[in-house]
Structure formats: structure tokens, C-alpha cells
Design a protein around this motif. Structure first.
Motif, PDB file in Angstrom:
ATOM      1  N   ARG A 347       0.882  -1.285   0.062  1.00 46.68           N
ATOM      2  CA  ARG A 347      -0.055   0.082  -0.161  1.00 46.68           C
ATOM      3  C   ARG A 347       1.003   1.432  -0.159  1.00 46.68           C
ATOM      4  N   THR A 348       2.179   1.210   0.381  1.00 44.64           N
ATOM      5  CA  THR A 348       2.656   2.397   0.949  1.00 44.64           C
ATOM      6  C   THR A 348       4.369   2.527   0.232  1.00 44.64           C
ATOM      7  N   VAL A 349       4.587   3.746  -0.213  1.00 48.26           N
ATOM      8  CA  VAL A 349       6.187   3.903  -0.284  1.00 48.26           C
ATOM      9  C   VAL A 349       6.412   5.023   0.244  1.00 48.26           C
ATOM     10  N   ALA A 350       7.672   5.090   0.922  1.00 48.71           N
ATOM     11  CA  ALA A 350       8.222   6.282   1.802  1.00 48.71           C
ATOM     12  C   ALA A 350       9.246   6.951   1.150  1.00 48.71           C
ATOM     13  N   LEU A 351       9.515   8.012   1.008  1.00 48.07           N
ATOM     14  CA  LEU A 351      10.737   8.794   0.513  1.00 48.07           C
ATOM     15  C   LEU A 351      11.065   9.930   1.730  1.00 48.07           C
ATOM     16  N   SER A 352      12.282   9.667   2.072  1.00 44.71           N
ATOM     17  CA  SER A 352      12.592  10.815   3.033  1.00 44.71           C
ATOM     18  C   SER A 352      14.084  11.118   2.888  1.00 44.71           C
ATOM     19  N   ALA A 353      14.594  12.477   3.169  1.00 45.37           N
ATOM     20  CA  ALA A 353      15.843  12.972   2.830  1.00 45.37           C
ATOM     21  C   ALA A 353      16.211  13.854   3.996  1.00 45.37           C
ATOM     22  N   ARG A 354      17.605  13.709   4.492  1.00 45.75           N
ATOM     23  CA  ARG A 354      18.037  14.455   5.503  1.00 45.75           C
ATOM     24  C   ARG A 354      19.408  14.842   5.048  1.00 45.75           C
ATOM     25  N   ARG A 355      19.861  16.045   5.646  1.00 44.43           N
ATOM     26  CA  ARG A 355      21.103  16.797   5.340  1.00 44.43           C
ATOM     27  C   ARG A 355      21.959  16.767   6.737  1.00 44.43           C
ATOM     28  N   THR A 356      22.951  16.169   6.747  1.00 37.33           N
ATOM     29  CA  THR A 356      23.883  16.085   8.074  1.00 37.33           C
ATOM     30  C   THR A 356      24.650  17.147   7.781  1.00 37.33           C
ATOM     31  N   LYS A 357      24.786  18.247   8.641  1.00 40.92           N
ATOM     32  CA  LYS A 357      25.633  19.246   8.355  1.00 40.92           C
ATOM     33  C   LYS A 357      26.862  19.100   9.190  1.00 40.92           C
ATOM     34  N   GLY A 358      28.142  19.041   8.809  1.00 46.40           N
ATOM     35  CA  GLY A 358      29.521  19.127   9.669  1.00 46.40           C
ATOM     36  C   GLY A 358      30.408  18.579   8.463  1.00 46.40           C
ATOM     37  N   ALA A 359      31.386  17.787   9.046  1.00 46.94           N
ATOM     38  CA  ALA A 359      32.472  17.492   8.286  1.00 46.94           C
ATOM     39  C   ALA A 359      32.564  15.814   8.577  1.00 46.94           C
ATOM     40  N   ILE A 365      19.345   9.784   1.565  1.00 47.77           N
ATOM     41  CA  ILE A 365      17.699   9.613   0.819  1.00 47.77           C
ATOM     42  C   ILE A 365      17.409   8.515   1.110  1.00 47.77           C
ATOM     43  N   MET A 366      16.239   8.010   1.628  1.00 46.84           N
ATOM     44  CA  MET A 366      15.827   6.714   1.843  1.00 46.84           C
ATOM     45  C   MET A 366      14.609   6.559   1.250  1.00 46.84           C
ATOM     46  N   GLN A 422      16.544  -3.531   5.984  1.00 50.73           N
ATOM     47  CA  GLN A 422      15.113  -3.826   6.248  1.00 50.73           C
ATOM     48  C   GLN A 422      14.562  -2.481   6.751  1.00 50.73           C
ATOM     49  N   SER A 423      13.227  -2.264   6.116  1.00 48.28           N
ATOM     50  CA  SER A 423      12.335  -1.199   6.552  1.00 48.28           C
ATOM     51  C   SER A 423      11.555  -1.212   7.647  1.00 48.28           C
ATOM     52  N   ALA A 424      11.583  -0.117   8.307  1.00 41.34           N
ATOM     53  CA  ALA A 424      10.564  -0.028   9.444  1.00 41.34           C
ATOM     54  C   ALA A 424       8.871  -0.406   9.102  1.00 41.34           C
ATOM     55  N   LEU A 425       8.751  -0.131   7.862  1.00 40.36           N
ATOM     56  CA  LEU A 425       7.379  -0.363   7.310  1.00 40.36           C
ATOM     57  C   LEU A 425       7.317  -1.973   6.868  1.00 40.36           C
ATOM     58  N   GLY A 426       8.460  -2.861   7.159  1.00 40.27           N
ATOM     59  CA  GLY A 426       8.302  -4.118   6.966  1.00 40.27           C
ATOM     60  C   GLY A 426       8.992  -4.728   5.606  1.00 40.27           C
ATOM     61  N   GLY A 427       9.261  -3.698   4.630  1.00 38.22           N
ATOM     62  CA  GLY A 427       9.666  -4.426   3.463  1.00 38.22           C
ATOM     63  C   GLY A 427      11.242  -3.943   3.403  1.00 38.22           C
ATOM     64  N   ALA A 428      11.482  -3.318   2.091  1.00 42.98           N
ATOM     65  CA  ALA A 428      13.030  -3.117   1.723  1.00 42.98           C
ATOM     66  C   ALA A 428      13.299  -1.621   2.105  1.00 42.98           C
ATOM     67  N   CYS A 429      14.258  -1.128   2.390  1.00 38.94           N
ATOM     68  CA  CYS A 429      14.813   0.186   2.557  1.00 38.94           C
ATOM     69  C   CYS A 429      16.011   0.198   1.841  1.00 38.94           C
ATOM     70  N   PHE A 430      16.039   1.196   0.810  1.00 42.46           N
ATOM     71  CA  PHE A 430      17.269   1.648   0.088  1.00 42.46           C
ATOM     72  C   PHE A 430      17.794   2.885   0.480  1.00 42.46           C
ATOM     73  N   VAL A 431      19.067   3.075   0.780  1.00 42.23           N
ATOM     74  CA  VAL A 431      19.585   4.221   1.486  1.00 42.23           C
ATOM     75  C   VAL A 431      20.621   4.702   0.568  1.00 42.23           C
ATOM     76  N   VAL A 432      20.513   5.973   0.250  1.00 45.50           N
ATOM     77  CA  VAL A 432      21.511   6.600  -0.853  1.00 45.50           C
ATOM     78  C   VAL A 432      22.365   7.707   0.145  1.00 45.50           C
ATOM     79  N   THR A 433      23.520   7.451   0.112  1.00 45.61           N
ATOM     80  CA  THR A 433      24.432   8.306   0.872  1.00 45.61           C
ATOM     81  C   THR A 433      25.267   9.391  -0.144  1.00 45.61           C
ATOM     82  N   LEU A 434      25.167  10.705   0.062  1.00 44.80           N
ATOM     83  CA  LEU A 434      25.748  11.611  -1.007  1.00 44.80           C
ATOM     84  C   LEU A 434      26.573  12.606  -0.162  1.00 44.80           C
ATOM     85  N   PRO A 435      28.007  12.729  -0.680  1.00 45.11           N
ATOM     86  CA  PRO A 435      28.598  13.759  -0.039  1.00 45.11           C
ATOM     87  C   PRO A 435      28.303  15.096  -0.722  1.00 45.11           C
ATOM     88  N   CYS A 436      28.124  16.058   0.101  1.00 48.18           N
ATOM     89  CA  CYS A 436      27.886  17.500  -0.610  1.00 48.18           C
ATOM     90  C   CYS A 436      29.089  18.111  -0.893  1.00 48.18           C
TER      91      CYS A 436
END
Length: 446
Positions: A347-359, A365-366, A422-436
Motif C-alpha cells: 500500500r505504501t512507499v516512503a521517501l525521506s531525505a536528510r542533510r547532516t551538516k558537519g564534516a 535519501i531513503m 530492512q525497512s521499519a514498514l516491513g519491506g525493503a529500505c534503500f539508503v542513498v548517501t551522497l557527499p555534498c
């Protein structure tokens, strides 16, 4: 690389130290303590006076000569009892003293020797011991000389080793840079050394290997690109022929059959498009980077999904700001992940994005779904071209097993990583990590 040579030099220094200690032990076992020999040479003048001047005197002149030596000598001479002397010496040295030997006490700058064994010098002389102390013994200077000798030997060994290691170190550094460039996608990178260089044979083998890999990859890309382009022409002809047949067919069963063939042809056409996309990604060396607003771009990616796709929940950080990269390529990777999640989501797909500021400054992106998930043993293999799980091989889910491979290539070209869990929703969780990329100002920091 530096760690290798630091360890090598530490090993050489440790070996020299151990060798020095073993040399001292061997000489002491075979020829006696070298420090005692040095001390005996330094006290040789006092020993000579006792043995050659005092001892050679007649019995009635022995004490007189001893007193004369005591007057002119810088050392202190005195007679002590044999019991007092044995208490001041170790057991082995005390036994040697009883035999009439001269016992050198180098740490205390002294030596002991019995007057005589039979009391012939004067009455009771068999119980007396000559104790000479304050001798001109300087073991510190002798130790410094020995240490200087070993330091000179160590330097004489280390200088040629350092010169030999320096050439190897520079050569290995050059090979390391070539390996880094080759691994980063510069397949033309080669190691250049003179034939007389010590690592020239290794460099030649690495260059040969790099040439073979470059040739094989280039052949693969050329073949894939050529075949994909060549397939476009017969596919277009078949599409045209099917349209003609569709218009001329009067039998409903034939029309259904033609429709199925048209679906297969569309699938084949999509496969050729994916193959061309893979070939283009493999040929990319540098990205056309440009700053763009990441939040609106991800929202547009979700809005562009097919109407029948499962609902997508958005959770975007307000401080995403700008990202410098190839917007089309990066959004295609996200789109592939969303479409893949949509195939298996209930039923559901979730797209989230966070930016971690620092060094370092990192964007994460998940993409998650509430589907059956991916077994842990298959989580790396799903990124291989044409690899599909058993569930995805039916016509309901479709696909060719290229979407996730293209997504990972696009992320890697941006210097990032793509992993699945593993996703908290029960399915798969794809995690993209990108350096700024530094230097791009985002609104949250302004």
C-alpha cells in the motif's frame, strides 16, 4: 604505504638492538665480560705496582714498599681481613679470592687480592687482603665508546637501506596513484618507470593488466552500444508491421494475439533503452555538475510517478538546500528506486531525505516500502545487472533487473553509496548517501 616503510625501519632498528645484545652475550660467554676487561686495562697501572713492585720485595721490605706505593698512588690501598673481603664480594668471586686470584670490583672502582696464601710476607699475612679502591675506572666513557661504535654500524646499515627503500617507496607511491586513478574510472592511467627501476617488472605487469581490462570493458561497451542501436531498426519495423496487421485483422482472437505481440515488442524496446542507458553510464568519466534545489527536485520525481503507483509518503528535511551534481542522472536513480519499491509495495512507499551538516556534509535519501522485503543473502546481488528475485520474474512486476544497477552506478558517479536493508514498514529500505560538494551555499546556512 608509509606504514609499510615505518614498520620496516622499526624492524631494522629492533634487529640491530637484538644483534648488539646477542653479541655482548656471546663475547661474555666465550671470552669473559668485555666491561671487566676494559676496567682491568684502566686499572693496569695499580695492578702492575702490586704484582711487580710490592710482591717482588723481600719479606722484611714488603710492608715498606706497600707504604711507598700508598704515598705516591692516587688510589687508596689498605689491608682488610679476608672475612671482610669475602662479605663484600659474591660467592664465586670470594672463592676465587681464596685461591689467590685478583678480583676486580669494577662498579666500585676497586680490586681485592690476598697478601699471600702461606703467611710468608709477615706473621698473619695469610689472613690479610689488599683492598685497592678509588681506581681510575671510567666505565661510562667505555660504554659511550661502545654505543658510538654500534651507532656508527647502525647508520652505516641504515643509510643504504634508506636509499634503497626510498626508490621503492616512490615507485610504490606512483603505483598507488595509478591504481587510485584506474579505480576511479580513468582506464587510460598507466605506470611509467625506467627499465632500470627495481619495480619495473611489477609496473609492466600492472600496465598489461590495466590494458587488458580497458580493452575488455571498451569492447563490452562498444558491443552493447552497437547491438542496442542495431536492434532499434528491426524493432521499429516490427512495430510498423504490427500496426498494419492490427488495422487489417478482422478476427478478435488475432487482434488479441497482435496486442500481446505488441506488448512483447514494447518490452523489448524498453530493454534496449535500459541497455543504452547502462552503456552511457559506463562511458561517463566526469559529471556535468550544477547546483540545484534538492527538495523540489525530489517532489517533482514523486509527482512524475505513474497514476496507478502506490501512495508515496514524503518526509523531506527543510534544510536540504542545494546540491551540486547531475540532476537528471541523480533523479533517475531515485525514480528507479521509487518504481522498484512501487512494484512490491502493498500500500505504501516512503521517501525521506536528510542533510547532516558537519564534516563531512552528507545528504541521506531513503526509499522504503511495506512489501515482502529482500532476503539478506540477496541484498548485494540485487544491484547486479539482470539479477532478479524469483518474485520479480512474473509478468505482474515486469522489469529486466537493470533499474537498481543503473541507480547504483548513478550514485557511485556522484561519489556516494547505495545499500539496502530492512525497512521499519516491513519491506525493503534503500539508503542513498551522497557527499555534498564544498562551496555550495544552502539556504539553511545562509
Amino acid at each position: 604505504m608509509n606504514r609499510l616503510f615505518y614498520r620496516f625501519f622499526l624492524l631494522v632498528m629492533l634487529s640491530i638492538s637484538v644483534a648488539t645484545f646477542l653479541i655482548y652475550i656471546a663475547i661474555r660467554a666465550l671470552f669473559g665480560d668485555p666491561l671487566e676487561d676494559i676496567a682491568r686495562r684502566q686499572a693496569s697501572a695499580q695492578i702492575f705496582l702490586i704484582e711487580q713492585y710490592v710482591d717482588q720485595a723481600p719479606a722484611d721490605e714488603w710492608l715498606g714498599r706497600l707504604n711507598k706505593v700508598r704515598e705516591v698512588s692516587e688510589a687508596s690501598l689498605e689491608l682488610v681481613t679476608i672475612d671482610a673481603a669475602r662479605m663484600a664480594l659474591p660467592a664465586a668471586a670470594g672463592a676465587a679470592l681464596m685461591r689467590g686470584e685478583l678480583i676486580l670490583d669494577a662498579p666500585n672502582k676497586a680490586f681485592y687480592r690476598r697478601v699471600d696464601l702461606a703467611g710468608e710476607k709477615y706473621i698473619g699475612s695469610e689472613s690479610d687482603v689488599i683492598h685497592v679502591h678509588k681506581l681510575p675506572i671510567e666505565l661510562g666513557l667505555a660504554l659511550e665508546m661502545e654505543a658510538l661504535r654500534y651507532v656508527i654500524v647502525a647508520i652505516a646499515l641504515l643509510i643504504p637501506i634508506a636509499l634503497w627503500s626510498r626508490s621503492h617507496w616512490h615507485g610504490l607511491q606512483a603505483l598507488s596513484r595509478v591504481a587510485d586513478e584506474f579505480g576511479a574510472g580513468k582506464l587510460s592511467a598507466r605506470a611509467e618507470f625506467k627499465p632500470g627501476a627495481s619495480i619495473y617488472p611489477l609496473a609492466e605487469r600492472i600496465n598489461h593488466m590495466a590494458g587488458r581490462i580497458e580493452g575488455l570493458l571498451e569492447s563490452q561497451r562498444t558491443l552493447l552500444h552497437s547491438v542496442s542501436h542495431e536492434l532499434r531498426t528491426p524493432i521499429a519495423r516490427l512495430e510498423f508491421a504490427l500496426e498494419l496487421l492490427r488495422g487489417a485483422a478482422a478476427d478478435p482472437a488475432l487482434e488479441r494475439r497482435i496486442g500481446a505481440m505488441a506488448g512483447d515488442l514494447a518490452e523489448l524496446n524498453a530493454l534496449v533503452g535500459e541497455l543504452l542507458g547502462m552503456a552511457r553510464l559506463d562511458s561517463v568519466r566526469t559529471l556535468a555538475r550544477a547546483p540545484f534545489e534538492l527538495g523540489p527536485a525530489l517532489r517533482a520525481c514523486v509527482d512524475g510517478l505513474a497514476p496507478g503507483a502506490p501512495a508515496t509518503e514524503l518526509d523531506l528535511d527543510d534544510g536540504l538546500g542545494q546540491f551540486e551534481g547531475d540532476q537528471r542522472l541523480l533523479l533517475r536513480a531515485v525514480d528507479n528506486l521509487l518504481r522498484n519499491a512501487g512494484k512490491y509495495a502493498q500500500r505504501t512507499v516512503a521517501l525521506s531525505a536528510r542533510r547532516t551538516k558537519g564534516a563531512p556534509d552528507v545528504v541521506t535519501i531513503m526509499v522504503e516500502d511495506d512489501g515482502p522485503g529482500i532476503p539478506e543473502a540477496e541484498r548485494e546481488r540485487v544491484f547486479e545487472p539482470f539479477h532478479r528475485l524469483d518474485r520479480s520474474r512474473d509478468r505482474a512486476t515486469g522489469g529486466f533487473g537493470l533499474g537498481l544497477s543503473i541507480a547504483r552506478k548513478a550514485v557511485l558517479l556522484h561519489g556516494g553509496t547505495l545499500r539496502v536493508g530492512q525497512s521499519a514498514l516491513g519491506g525493503a529500505c534503500f539508503v542513498v548517501t551522497l557527499p555534498c560538494v564544498p562551496g555550495i551555499q544552502d539556504p539553511a546556512r545562509a
